[in-house]
Each structure stands twice: as structure tokens, then as C-alpha cells.
Enzyme design. Structure first.
Site, PDB file in Angstrom:
ATOM      1  N   ASP A  79       0.866  -1.182   0.000  1.00  0.00           N
ATOM      2  CA  ASP A  79       0.000   0.000   0.000  1.00  0.00           C
ATOM      3  C   ASP A  79       0.901   1.228   0.000  1.00  0.00           C
ATOM      4  O   ASP A  79       1.561   1.520   0.988  1.00  0.00           O
ATOM      5  CB  ASP A  79      -0.902  -0.019   1.239  1.00  0.00           C
ATOM      6  CG  ASP A  79      -1.890   1.137   1.235  1.00  0.00           C
ATOM      7  OD1 ASP A  79      -2.682   1.238   2.183  1.00  0.00           O
ATOM      8  OD2 ASP A  79      -1.869   1.949   0.295  1.00  0.00           O
ATOM      9  N   TRP A 114       6.517  -4.266   8.126  1.00  0.00           N
ATOM     10  CA  TRP A 114       5.706  -5.430   8.408  1.00  0.00           C
ATOM     11  C   TRP A 114       6.014  -6.494   7.361  1.00  0.00           C
ATOM     12  O   TRP A 114       6.446  -6.189   6.265  1.00  0.00           O
ATOM     13  CB  TRP A 114       4.228  -5.094   8.511  1.00  0.00           C
ATOM     14  CG  TRP A 114       3.498  -4.808   7.268  1.00  0.00           C
ATOM     15  CD1 TRP A 114       3.641  -3.716   6.472  1.00  0.00           C
ATOM     16  CD2 TRP A 114       2.458  -5.588   6.701  1.00  0.00           C
ATOM     17  NE1 TRP A 114       2.749  -3.778   5.445  1.00  0.00           N
ATOM     18  CE2 TRP A 114       2.006  -4.910   5.560  1.00  0.00           C
ATOM     19  CE3 TRP A 114       1.836  -6.793   7.067  1.00  0.00           C
ATOM     20  CZ2 TRP A 114       0.978  -5.401   4.763  1.00  0.00           C
ATOM     21  CZ3 TRP A 114       0.807  -7.265   6.272  1.00  0.00           C
ATOM     22  CH2 TRP A 114       0.392  -6.577   5.129  1.00  0.00           C
ATOM     23  N   ASP A 171       9.398   0.866   4.173  1.00  0.00           N
ATOM     24  CA  ASP A 171       9.225   2.170   3.547  1.00  0.00           C
ATOM     25  C   ASP A 171      10.578   2.835   3.348  1.00  0.00           C
ATOM     26  O   ASP A 171      11.553   2.500   4.028  1.00  0.00           O
ATOM     27  CB  ASP A 171       8.349   3.078   4.420  1.00  0.00           C
ATOM     28  CG  ASP A 171       6.885   2.678   4.368  1.00  0.00           C
ATOM     29  OD1 ASP A 171       6.131   3.123   5.261  1.00  0.00           O
ATOM     30  OD2 ASP A 171       6.506   1.937   3.449  1.00  0.00           O
ATOM     31  N   ASN A 198      -1.198  -1.975   7.046  1.00  0.00           N
ATOM     32  CA  ASN A 198      -0.371  -1.233   6.094  1.00  0.00           C
ATOM     33  C   ASN A 198      -0.777   0.238   5.977  1.00  0.00           C
ATOM     34  O   ASN A 198      -0.378   0.913   5.050  1.00  0.00           O
ATOM     35  CB  ASN A 198      -0.343  -1.917   4.722  1.00  0.00           C
ATOM     36  CG  ASN A 198      -1.697  -1.920   4.025  1.00  0.00           C
ATOM     37  OD1 ASN A 198      -2.615  -1.224   4.425  1.00  0.00           O
ATOM     38  ND2 ASN A 198      -1.804  -2.712   2.975  1.00  0.00           N
ATOM     39  N   ASP A 199      -1.603   0.719   6.916  1.00  0.00           N
ATOM     40  CA  ASP A 199      -1.993   2.132   6.895  1.00  0.00           C
ATOM     41  C   ASP A 199      -0.992   3.023   7.597  1.00  0.00           C
ATOM     42  O   ASP A 199      -0.847   4.188   7.251  1.00  0.00           O
ATOM     43  CB  ASP A 199      -3.346   2.318   7.613  1.00  0.00           C
ATOM     44  CG  ASP A 199      -4.498   1.780   6.798  1.00  0.00           C
ATOM     45  OD1 ASP A 199      -5.517   1.416   7.415  1.00  0.00           O
ATOM     46  OD2 ASP A 199      -4.392   1.733   5.568  1.00  0.00           O
ATOM     47  N   TRP A 229       5.294   3.447   8.186  1.00  0.00           N
ATOM     48  CA  TRP A 229       6.333   2.605   8.785  1.00  0.00           C
ATOM     49  C   TRP A 229       7.672   3.333   8.878  1.00  0.00           C
ATOM     50  O   TRP A 229       8.669   2.733   9.278  1.00  0.00           O
ATOM     51  CB  TRP A 229       6.453   1.274   8.026  1.00  0.00           C
ATOM     52  CG  TRP A 229       5.334   0.358   8.400  1.00  0.00           C
ATOM     53  CD1 TRP A 229       4.209   0.090   7.680  1.00  0.00           C
ATOM     54  CD2 TRP A 229       5.197  -0.376   9.620  1.00  0.00           C
ATOM     55  NE1 TRP A 229       3.384  -0.769   8.372  1.00  0.00           N
ATOM     56  CE2 TRP A 229       3.965  -1.070   9.562  1.00  0.00           C
ATOM     57  CE3 TRP A 229       6.000  -0.527  10.751  1.00  0.00           C
ATOM     58  CZ2 TRP A 229       3.520  -1.901  10.588  1.00  0.00           C
ATOM     59  CZ3 TRP A 229       5.554  -1.357  11.777  1.00  0.00           C
ATOM     60  CH2 TRP A 229       4.327  -2.033  11.690  1.00  0.00           C
ATOM     61  N   THR A 244       7.457   2.656  -1.019  1.00  0.00           N
ATOM     62  CA  THR A 244       7.490   1.354  -0.346  1.00  0.00           C
ATOM     63  C   THR A 244       8.167   0.306  -1.211  1.00  0.00           C
ATOM     64  O   THR A 244       7.988   0.286  -2.430  1.00  0.00           O
ATOM     65  CB  THR A 244       6.045   0.895  -0.030  1.00  0.00           C
ATOM     66  OG1 THR A 244       5.395   1.883   0.760  1.00  0.00           O
ATOM     67  CG2 THR A 244       6.042  -0.424   0.742  1.00  0.00           C
TER      68      THR A 244
END
Lengths: 142, 192, 381
Positions: B92, B117, B136, B164-165, B168, B180
């Protein structure tokens, strides 16, 4: 608490009870924040390398480790959680393992993990104080 | 970094990720029928280039190949600049491969996120499941190219390691989000 | 016509070449436009501006005149909330010293809603959660004595602020639970991965006095809830991925969890799903719930709705299904409704357009394509 030593059979037994390798469980559930070498991120994420084993020295320290949100809330089963913690201890700091720090057992994890912790930071500070009074302890800051 | 994208790449992918508490298994959410890797359709590149050149006040073009949501959208791409690239099964954000980096490296002058993640994706090219880490790249403003938003097995913020919001980059000194990557860590182990 | 007038007209004709020369325009006065008094259909549109994420903003829009009324700047990845009396907008955001990089400063900035002028700030520790806007990134206590700000570092905690004195009073560790739901006087609840809510009770100085975990509200494994709650008469309602509605009554000493009810029939379950960035709106007086629904499967929970479904909160009956395509509204990812007797529904779509609909009939009144790149959250007083 189990008095068995850190032995290959003991680790193997706990590993076999889990569904997959602890090394992979570390990658999938811990490494994202704690890092490839379990080194943590200064000021943000505590290290596990050479540190986890020190918490394992005392009942309060072991309880803290099992109830920390990252461990307690993880998607690992009790058996997997025991296995991955023991793997971390053996892989990142084995030389510091004292005799008084047996591996985590399944019953210990099952009995402890779900007890909620009020304040992670406050509990950590208390545990570190107690450990420091009786031997080596992790640093408070990270 | 991981956000909704107005040029919304929707793909139902077969995502090999853990689903149950008790088993570590690379689960195929939807098994791809056939391992055919289609080259990226020209229209995707055109739309993405167009999207990249839009200013904030422009009216964006409609999303490319907007299939009905959740339909078994079996397009798989071997192009790391495509949202349908197999490694991007739960990505994302902006693809660093469109921003001067690659699918697994940050663009020059940015910094790698300290935390990430981690999930698994199925590579239909060789039939294997791989563990990938979504990191990221930080320290510069939004790249703006190749925005993708795939959310197989993604979960809300209370399950942080499957979300994934969140930015990171938060644990970095320079926490601005640029793009990302998806880095292969190794083969995913099969259930015993 | 008098001679002098005739001469003037002739002169004007000669000068301008026109038989109807108008008098010259008067000089203008350069001023700042004042905001009109608030209308019933005003809405604050939070634009994350994802393609230019350090430049997020809130646009004030009139759902009657369709005028853009003004803007509140919102920095990087903001949280936005209105004060209980509606007079202040609070934005929690991040500024980097050199725009895109440099020393990070996290703040809460206040804006006077009668002028849209800045009205002070509180500097926070650099810990605030950099996440998409939801109703629970920050929140006021009902009496506005406290302001809470969600922190994720990635450890979970929240800040307790005094919005009057503009100070930080304390930081409360939430042991992995996230976000701040004002859940009673001096109470804040957070979502936990266990499916429970953690509720912290504060003393009058903003320090922790007690905490408690609720019963299980939802099953995060089989049917997680969106964190985007919507206010009800006595608490909040939360919608799940599979279309269950979980209402929580926060009016008592502890959260009271109501029995969940379903937006979808057995046949629809798993196929029709809510999705987006603001997945539900409630008109409290009318007891109406609005949810954007799409056809989809696992992984589609951020996809916009091809329809808006309308429910009666008391009977749980579905009252209407409004398809969006006839109105040329793209997939709807955010909904919000005004609370007056002739309400309008705002529907934000994933291509950035915003529809203004009659909230009783579903009829589209206006489609605005300039309310932002990524209008993800809509706040009405």
C-alpha cells in the site's frame, strides 16, 4: 518452574510442539520491529539480543516478557511463543544464559501470557530495578 | 507507506500469508489458476505516467482495469512497476521501483525504514511462497508515482503487525514517507 | 433630455463608441472575506493529499451553496476533530523543519471556526500516530476539559492535553491498544488486538486513576471491525468487515456492548461488504445508518461502495439501496450526514469527487471534483 537445562532435546521438544520453525516465527512476528539481529531501534524498540536472557533470570522478568504486548498479543500459539522466545534467547545471547534461566515451558506461557499489563514502561522499570539488585540487568534506556 | 490511492489498483491476488493462530503455513488465499505471467499491459504504464503528472487539483483519470471489487482478478505481472507484481500482494503506497529505487531498494538519498511489516506472497513463476518485508523509504516527500493498494490479509490498526496504513517510517529520525519496497527474505516454510 | 446630459451622452458615445456607456467601475477594497454564520450543511473535508502528503488540509464546504468557504492547513498525516461546542477545529499533525525532512515537530493546532484563523498550538513529544484520519486519532472529553492524542511509536500510548492552558498533562501507556475513543467523563477507550476495549479513567489532573478491559467486543480473527466508529445517541457504532454492526453504549460506568446485528442477509454475507476510509454515518435523530457497500472478498475492505445502503437503527431493517453509478459517483469510500431535519449526505469517492445527496431520498444534488486529492474523512458539527 522447570529445572531442565538448556539442552538440545529440550529445545527440540518445544520446537516440535509448534507448527513451524521458531526462526521463521521470529521473522513473521518479531523481526518487523525488533530487527534482523534482534537489536531493536534506539529510543523506539527495545533490543532482545543479549537482553531477553537477562529478563529470564527472575519470575518477574519472565512474567514481563510473556505479557509484553508484542509477545502476548502476537498471533503465535502458546507453544510457538515459548519456542520463539527460547530461540531468541539461544540465538542472541546464549553465552549469557545463567543456570537460573530455564527455557520457557508451555504451561508457564499458558498461565502467564494473558494476564494484562497495566503499564509496559512502568513494569519494565520495576523489573530492571529488581534484576539490577540481584545481578546483571538490561539498561533502562534503549 | 501505505495508503489508499485514488488511482486504485484493485487486484484479488492469491496471497500466501498466515491465517490461523495455530499453524505457521504459507496459505494461498486464492490459488492462481495457471502460472501465466502476463506482461504489463501498455495501458497501465500510460495511466500511471498520467497519474504521476497530475497536480493536486487535476481531475484524475479513472482507474485502469477497474474490475468489480473482489472478482477473481487473475492478472499477474512480472513487471516490478506494476501493482500486480507478485511481490506486491499486500503493498500500500508508491512503488519505489517507479521512484528511482527498485522493488527492493530505496531511491538515492532516502533512508530505509527501521521497522516494517512482514508477510508472504506466492510467486506463480516458480510456484514457491516467499517471505517478503514491506519497508518504507523515508526522508523525502511523497514520490507520487505508481500508487498501489492491495490488502490481502491486511488488518486494522489494533493488529499493528498486519496493518499497512501506518507510516512505517515512524521509527526513523526522518519519518516522512516517500515510497514502499517489498524485499524477499527467503522461502516461506511449509506447514509440517 | 437636458442639454448637459445630451452633451455628456454624446461625449461618452464619442469616447466609448457605445450608445450605452456604463459608468466606470468603482475601486475595490482589499479585505479578508469573513466567514458567514454557520449553515446547517457545512462540512469539514479532511484531504490527506496523499500525493503531496506534507500538504494535507481541511476544506470547509457548504452543502447548500456548494461554495468552498475556506481551508485549514493540516501538515503531514493529520488527525482532525471538532470541539464539542463546534467553535474550534483541532488538528494533530507533524511538521518537518525543512518541509520534507529535518527535525520532527508534532503539534496540536487549534483553529477558530468563526474565522478560520489560527488559535494557538500545543507542542507534543514526537510520538503521535502517523495514520490516516479517523474519528479517534484525537478526541475531546465531552466537557472539553481534556484533549487526547493517539501515540504510536510503534508502542501504543496516548497524550492527555489541557486545551485551555495548552499544555501536555501526561502520557498514558495502553499496552498495545490503539486510538482514543472519548468514552465518558474522564474516560478514554482504545481498541485492543484481543477484540476488547481498554478503558482508562483519569483523575481531575489528567493522570491515570484506573483501567479496565471490557468483554470481547469483536473477533479480530474471523470478523475484524473497522476502527472508524460513528457516534450514536449514547456511544459509538462500529462496522465489521463482514457487515456486522457493533454498538457500544458508553453512557454508564463501563462500556455496555449491545448484541451485534447484520447489514447483510445470509446470502449476501461475504459478498457484499462495507469498505473505505469512513464506512458509516448516522443521523441520530432519524435513527438512520448509511454504509457504502461493494461486492468483494477478502482484501477488499478499503474499496469504495457501488451502492449506499440505508438502515433503520431501531428495527435494523434496510430501508434503501442507492446505486451510485447513475449519479456518476465513483466508488464511495467515505460518508457523512448532517444532523438537521432536512439532512444532506456527503459521499466521497476514490477518485476524489464528493457527492452531495439528499439524505432522505438519495437523490444527487451536486458533484464537486475539487474538494481534494484524497478526501478521506468528513466532519459535520
Amino acid at each position: 518452574m522447570s529445572r531442565c537445562r538448556w539442552s538440545a532435546p529440550a529445545l527440540l521438544l518445544i520446537s516440535a510442539m509448534a507448527a513451524a520453525s521458531p526462526a521463521q516465527d521470529y521473522v513473521m512476528n518479531c523481526r518487523g520491529c525488533h530487527g534482523e539481529g534482534a537489536e531493536g531501534v534506539p529510543g523506539k524498540v527495545p533490543p532482545l539480543a543479549h537482553t531477553l536472557v537477562q529478563f529470564m533470570r527472575s519470575p518477574a522478568g519472565r512474567s514481563y516478557v510473556l505479557r509484553v504486548p508484542g509477545a502476548s498479543n502476537s498471533m503465535l500459539s502458546d507453544a510457538q511463543l515459548a519456542a520463539v522466545l527460547n530461540w531468541i534467547a539461544g540465538n542472541f545471547g546464549r553465552e549469557q544464559l545463567p543456570e537460573s534461566a530455564p527455557p520457557f515451558s508451555l504451561p508457564e506461557v499458558a498461565a502467564t501470557r494473558r494476564m494484562p499489563m497495566v503499564s509496559v514502561q512502568a513494569t519494565r522499570r520495576e523489573v530492571l530495578k529488581e534484576l539490577a539488585a540481584s545481578g546483571s540487568a538490561p539498561r533502562e534506556g534503549y | 507507506m501505505h495508503r489508499l490511492d485514488r488511482i486504485f489498483e484493485k487486484s484479488s491476488r492469491s496471497l500466501a500469508q498466515r491465517t490461523s493462530r495455530r499453524s505457521f503455513v504459507a496459505v494461498l488465499g486464492q490459488v492462481l489458476t495457471g502460472s501465466l505471467l502476463l506482461p504489463l499491459l501498455p495501458i497501465d504504464r500510460v495511466n500511471r505516467a498520467a497519474a504521476a503528472s497530475l497536480g493536486p487539483d487535476a481531475t484524475p483519470a479513472p482507474p485502469p482495469h477497474q474490475s468489480p471489487a473482489g472478482a477473481a482478478h487473475k492478472i499477474v505481472s512480472d513487471d516490478p512497476q506494476s501493482c500486480d507484481y507478485w511481490k506486491y500482494c499486500a503493498i500500500d503506497g508508491f512503488l519505489c521501483s517507479c521512484c528511482g529505487g527498485s522493488s527492493h531498494s530505496c531511491p538515492p538519498g532516502t533512508s530505509m525504514s527501521a521497522i516494517a511489516w512482514i508477510g508472504t506472497c506466492h510467486n506463480p513463476g516458480d510456484g514457491r511462497d516467499y517471505v517478503v518485508t514491506y519497508n518504507d523509504c523515508c526522508g523525502k516527500t511523497s514520490c507520487g508515482n505508481c500508487g498501489c493498494n492491495r490488502n490481502e490479509r491486511e488488518r486494522p490498526l489494533y493488529r499493528l503487525l498486519r496493518n499497512n496504513d501506518i507510516n512505517w517510517c515512524v521509527a526513523n529520525a526522518d519519518s516522512n514517507y516517500h515510497c514502499t519496497v517489498s524485499v524477499i527474505l527467503g522461502l516461506a516454510e511449509k506447514d509440517q | 433630455m437636458r442639454t448637459s446630459q445630451f452633451r455628456a451622452a454624446l461625449l461618452a458615445l464619442l469616447v466609448n463608441g457605445s450608445a450605452f456607456a456604463a459608468p466606470p467601475l468603482a475601486a475595490e477594497k482589499f479585505t479578508v472575506e469573513p466567514l458567514p454564520s454557520p449553515g446547517l450543511h457545512w462540512v469539514y473535508v479532511v484531504d490527506e493529499a496523499f500525493y503531496n502528503e506534507i500538504d494535507a488540509r481541511v476544506r470547509l464546504f457548504d452543502g447548500d451553496s456548494y461554495r468552498h468557504l475556506g481551508q485549514i492547513d493540516a501538515g503531514f498525516s493529520p488527525g482532525v476533530i471538532e470541539s464539542p461546542d463546534g467553535r474550534t477545529t483541532a488538528v494533530t499533525t507533524t511538521y518537518y523543519a525543512r518541509g520534507g525532512h529535518g527535525a520532527r515537530t508534532d503539534v496540536v493546532e487549534f483553529t477558530d471556526n468563526s474565522t478560520l484563523a489560527a488559535a494557538g498550538e500545543i507542542v507534543l513529544p514526537p510520538k503521535r500516530a502517523q495514520i490516516p484520519p479517523t474519528l479517534f486519532n484525537l478526541g475531546y472529553s465531552a466537557d472539553a476539559r481534556f484533549l487526547y492524542v493517539s501515540y504510536i511509536t510503534p508502542a501504543g500510548s496516548f497524550g492527555v492535553l489541557d486545551p485551555q492552558d495548552k499544555t501536555v498533562l501526561d502520557e498514558i501507556d495502553t499496552a498495545g491498544c490503539v486510538l482514543v475513543i472519548p468514552s465518558g467523563p474522564n474516560r478514554v477507550s482504545s481498541f485492543c488486538d484481543s477484540g476488547r476495549l481498554l478503558t482508562v479513567t483519569l483523575d481531575s489532573q489528567g493522570h491515570e486513576a484506573a483501567r479496565a478491559l471490557s468483554d470481547v467486543l469483536f473477533d479480530p480473527d474471523s470478523d475484524p471491525i473497522f476502527v472508524q466508529g460513528v457516534p450514536t445517541a449514547n456511544g459509538y457504532a462500529f462496522v465489521s468487515f463482514l457487515g456486522q454492526v457493533h454498538e457500544v453504549d458508553f453512557s454508564g460506568a463501563q462500556p455496555s456492548i449491545q448484541a451485534p446485528w447484520s447489514l447483510v442477509s445470509t446470502a449476501e454475507r461475504g459478498h457484499w461488504r462495507p469498505g473505505g476510509t469512513q464506512v458509516a454515518a448516522i443521523h441520530r435523530q432519524l435513527g438512520r445508518l448509511y454504509v457504502p457497500m461493494h461486492r468483494g472478498g477478502e482484501g477488499s475492505h478499503k474499496e469504495g461502495g457501488s451502492e449506499i445502503w440505508v438502515f433503520d437503527l431501531k428495527s435494523h431493517r434496510r430501508l434503501a439501496r442507492w446505486p451510485m453509478t447513475p449519479s456518476h459517483i465513483g466508488p464511495v469510500t467515505a460518508v457523512q450526514v448532517s444532523q438537521d431535519a432536512a439532512p444532506v449526505l456527503f459521499a466521497g469517492s476514490d477518485d476524489g469527487a464528493v457527492g452531495v445527496l439528499d439524505a432522505l431520498t438519495g437523490q444527487l444534488r451536486h458533484l464537486d471534483k475539487n474538494l481534494g486529492q484524497t478526501p478521506w474523512l468528513f466532519l459535520t458539527p
